[in-house]
Motif scaffolding. Structure first.
Motif, PDB file in Angstrom:
ATOM      1  N   SER A 174      64.183  54.539  75.385  1.00 14.66           N
ATOM      2  CA  SER A 174      65.148  54.060  74.382  1.00 14.66           C
ATOM      3  C   SER A 174      64.741  52.723  73.765  1.00 14.66           C
ATOM      4  N   GLY A 175      63.431  52.560  73.516  1.00 16.03           N
ATOM      5  CA  GLY A 175      62.990  51.275  72.962  1.00 16.03           C
ATOM      6  C   GLY A 175      63.281  50.123  73.897  1.00 16.03           C
ATOM      7  N   ILE A 176      63.158  50.357  75.213  1.00 17.38           N
ATOM      8  CA  ILE A 176      63.517  49.435  76.303  1.00 17.38           C
ATOM      9  C   ILE A 176      65.037  49.201  76.315  1.00 17.38           C
ATOM     10  N   GLY A 177      65.775  50.286  76.432  1.00 17.61           N
ATOM     11  CA  GLY A 177      67.225  50.202  76.582  1.00 17.61           C
ATOM     12  C   GLY A 177      67.960  49.810  75.318  1.00 17.61           C
ATOM     13  N   VAL A 178      67.413  50.168  74.154  1.00 19.05           N
ATOM     14  CA  VAL A 178      67.971  49.708  72.884  1.00 19.05           C
ATOM     15  C   VAL A 178      68.738  50.811  72.158  1.00 19.05           C
ATOM     16  N   VAL A 179      68.107  51.951  71.924  1.00 19.04           N
ATOM     17  CA  VAL A 179      68.738  52.991  71.098  1.00 19.04           C
ATOM     18  C   VAL A 179      69.595  53.910  71.977  1.00 19.04           C
ATOM     19  N   ASN A 180      70.712  53.386  72.462  1.00 17.77           N
ATOM     20  CA  ASN A 180      71.589  54.172  73.325  1.00 17.77           C
ATOM     21  C   ASN A 180      72.139  55.402  72.619  1.00 17.77           C
ATOM     22  N   LEU A 181      72.267  55.342  71.293  1.00 19.18           N
ATOM     23  CA  LEU A 181      72.749  56.479  70.507  1.00 19.18           C
ATOM     24  C   LEU A 181      71.608  57.338  69.970  1.00 19.18           C
ATOM     25  N   GLY A 182      70.392  57.087  70.431  1.00 22.10           N
ATOM     26  CA  GLY A 182      69.235  57.787  69.895  1.00 22.10           C
ATOM     27  C   GLY A 182      68.731  57.132  68.621  1.00 22.10           C
ATOM     28  N   HIS A 183      67.517  57.468  68.246  1.00 24.50           N
ATOM     29  CA  HIS A 183      66.890  56.881  67.066  1.00 24.50           C
ATOM     30  C   HIS A 183      67.562  57.383  65.790  1.00 24.50           C
ATOM     31  N   GLY A 184      67.792  56.457  64.870  1.00 27.99           N
ATOM     32  CA  GLY A 184      68.261  56.822  63.537  1.00 27.99           C
ATOM     33  C   GLY A 184      69.610  57.504  63.519  1.00 27.99           C
ATOM     34  N   HIS A 185      70.522  57.061  64.361  1.00 25.76           N
ATOM     35  CA  HIS A 185      71.838  57.700  64.370  1.00 25.76           C
ATOM     36  C   HIS A 185      72.446  57.616  62.969  1.00 25.76           C
ATOM     37  N   PRO A 186      72.880  58.740  62.400  1.00 28.73           N
ATOM     38  CA  PRO A 186      73.295  58.743  60.986  1.00 28.73           C
ATOM     39  C   PRO A 186      74.444  57.791  60.663  1.00 28.73           C
ATOM     40  N   THR A 187      75.374  57.607  61.603  1.00 27.27           N
ATOM     41  CA  THR A 187      76.493  56.709  61.337  1.00 27.27           C
ATOM     42  C   THR A 187      76.027  55.269  61.207  1.00 27.27           C
ATOM     43  N   VAL A 188      75.101  54.861  62.063  1.00 31.73           N
ATOM     44  CA  VAL A 188      74.574  53.499  62.020  1.00 31.73           C
ATOM     45  C   VAL A 188      73.706  53.317  60.783  1.00 31.73           C
ATOM     46  N   VAL A 189      72.865  54.294  60.500  1.00 31.83           N
ATOM     47  CA  VAL A 189      72.007  54.221  59.314  1.00 31.83           C
ATOM     48  C   VAL A 189      72.855  54.072  58.054  1.00 31.83           C
ATOM     49  N   GLN A 190      73.912  54.873  57.946  1.00 30.94           N
ATOM     50  CA  GLN A 190      74.761  54.830  56.760  1.00 30.94           C
ATOM     51  C   GLN A 190      75.460  53.486  56.620  1.00 30.94           C
ATOM     52  N   ALA A 191      75.934  52.933  57.736  1.00 32.36           N
ATOM     53  CA  ALA A 191      76.622  51.639  57.691  1.00 32.36           C
ATOM     54  C   ALA A 191      75.693  50.528  57.234  1.00 32.36           C
ATOM     55  N   VAL A 192      74.468  50.510  57.743  1.00 33.59           N
ATOM     56  CA  VAL A 192      73.506  49.483  57.341  1.00 33.59           C
ATOM     57  C   VAL A 192      73.101  49.685  55.885  1.00 33.59           C
ATOM     58  N   GLU A 193      72.899  50.933  55.489  1.00 34.39           N
ATOM     59  CA  GLU A 193      72.524  51.211  54.100  1.00 34.39           C
ATOM     60  C   GLU A 193      73.625  50.774  53.139  1.00 34.39           C
ATOM     61  N   ASN A 194      74.862  51.024  53.493  1.00 34.21           N
ATOM     62  CA  ASN A 194      75.973  50.594  52.632  1.00 34.21           C
ATOM     63  C   ASN A 194      75.993  49.076  52.483  1.00 34.21           C
ATOM     64  N   GLN A 195      75.753  48.376  53.596  1.00 30.18           N
ATOM     65  CA  GLN A 195      75.775  46.919  53.557  1.00 30.18           C
ATOM     66  C   GLN A 195      74.589  46.364  52.778  1.00 30.18           C
TER      67      GLN A 195
END
Length: 390
Positions: free
Chosen positions: A45-66
């Protein structure tokens, strides 16, 4: 002139990492693909980082909107997104106040500064084989000589005690102690969980001495162990909690969470950061935390992690080169009788990525979203590589 300069090519990186012979191309879910088209199951998980998996669509969308709204203005401004993240972190912890940073090391730096300023004391107690970061303050709090080597005198006032040893702690904490800092599960030090008795004793000792308890939850927090924060398993309530890694599911961000009585020690001008808490980071944090909570991934990590550890014990403990298996939730360490590095490379050849935790321990940190069949495939690959029956 230093002749070693002749060996440096234009545009090289400092060789601070022992890099694998893998060039990253892309990642999705629990899979990483390299430049040659090879795919790997990501059990780190990128050393315990991507707990939701890589490129989780909800996170990607939130960052893209911002991204389209704005990237940065500075902490002279109020950000609604910061307050949303504060509410999420304080509602689901014992803390009341939050300071946002860019990393776990920065969160620990803030915690060390706050503890010393609030108490007016200087001594910070941590533990042998701990890891708290690589800045001078967090490095000084790290109880590993290999991390200190070559950097001259460490900052004064740090003392390292045996982990899970209440007697040594009782003798060490005194009127000069500002704080005790610990990982609830020592990650880099070998995946060693603290006992409930040890954690409860630390809480009592620090309360009685007027010192603070700092829980470094940078690797263990945000669902990794089956609780929002790992210290919740024992019922303790630290004065300060530090978190990072999984906080933005891969976006660089860290946070220090503290109780209300610490507020006056961190007034205007006492601490700061240019980028900490910026709008992009807050978009990632809010989307990550809301997804973890709403979709039940923390509870899934508890139930799935318990079964995963049982399966690791069942399948791997009969092997002669497996000494011990430790862990909590979706965080596991397989201690071998010989160095782990060769086995980690062999696992890569099988298409699975894992990391070390000290010389003899294979560390497993799969995304909390990993399907059970994928976890079992990983266990079978581990068994194939470690297959030396007793």
């Amino acid at each position: 002139m230093d002749q070693s300069i002749d060996n440096v090519q234009d545009g090289e990186l400092f060789p601070t990492y022992k890099r694998w012979d893998i060039t990253f191309e892309k990642a999705s879910g629990e899979t990483i693909t390299d430049k040659s088209g090879n795919t790997y199951m990501d059990f780190m998980s990128g050393i315990g980082v991507v707990n939701l998996g890589h490129g989780h669509p909800t996170v990607v969308q939130a960052v893209e909107n911002q991204l389209h709204k704005g990237w940065h203005a500075s902490n002279f401004f109020h950000y609604e997104e910061q307050q949303q993240a504060v509410q999420l972190l304080t509602t689901h912890s014992c803390g009341d106040l939050v300071f946002f940073a860019n990393s776990g090391a920065e969160a620990n730096e803030a915690a060390i500064k706050l503890a010393r300023k609030h108490t007016g004391r200087r001594k910070i107690i941590s533990f042998v084989q701990s890891f708290h970061g690589r800045t001078f303050g967090s490095m000084a709090a790290t109880g590993q000589e290999s991390i200190h080597k070559g950097f001259g005198p460490m900052l004064e006032g740090f003392e390292y005690l045996p982990y899970n040893d209440v007697n040594e702690l009782e003798k060490a904490v005194d009127e000069n102690t500002a704080a005790v800092i610990l990982e609830v599960v020592q990650g880099e030090g070998g995946v060693h969980p603290a006992t409930d008795d040890f954690l409860k004793a630390i809480e009592k000792i620090t309360q009685n001495s007027g010192s603070l308890l700092i829980c470094d939850e940078i690797q263990t927090g945000l669902g990794r162990t089956g609780k929002f924060f790992a210290h919740e398993h024992s019922g303790i309530k630290p004065d300060i909690i530090t978190t990072a890694k999984a906080l933005g599911n891969g976006f660089p961000v860290g946070a220090m969470i503290g109780k209300s009585h610490l507020k006056e020690a961190f007034g205007p001008g006492s601490h700061g950061t240019t980028f900490g808490g910026n709008p992009l980071a807050m978009a990632a944090v809010n989307a990550t935390l809301q997804t973890l909570l709403k979709e039940g991934w923390i509870e899934a990590a508890a139930s799935k992690g318990e079964q995963f550890l049982k399966e690791l014990h069942h399948q791997l403990m009969p092997l002669k080169n497996v000494k011990e298996i430790r862990g909590l939730g979706m965080m596991a360490g397989i201690e071998l009788t010989d160095p782990a590095a060769e086995k980690i490379m062999a696992l890569q050849d099988k298409g699975i990525l894992v990391i070390a935790a000290g010389p003899n321990v294979i560390r497993l940190l799969p995304p909390l979203t990993t399907e059970w069949d994928t976890l079992m495939k990983g266990v079978q690959l581990l068994k194939e590589v470690l297959n030396e029956p007793k």
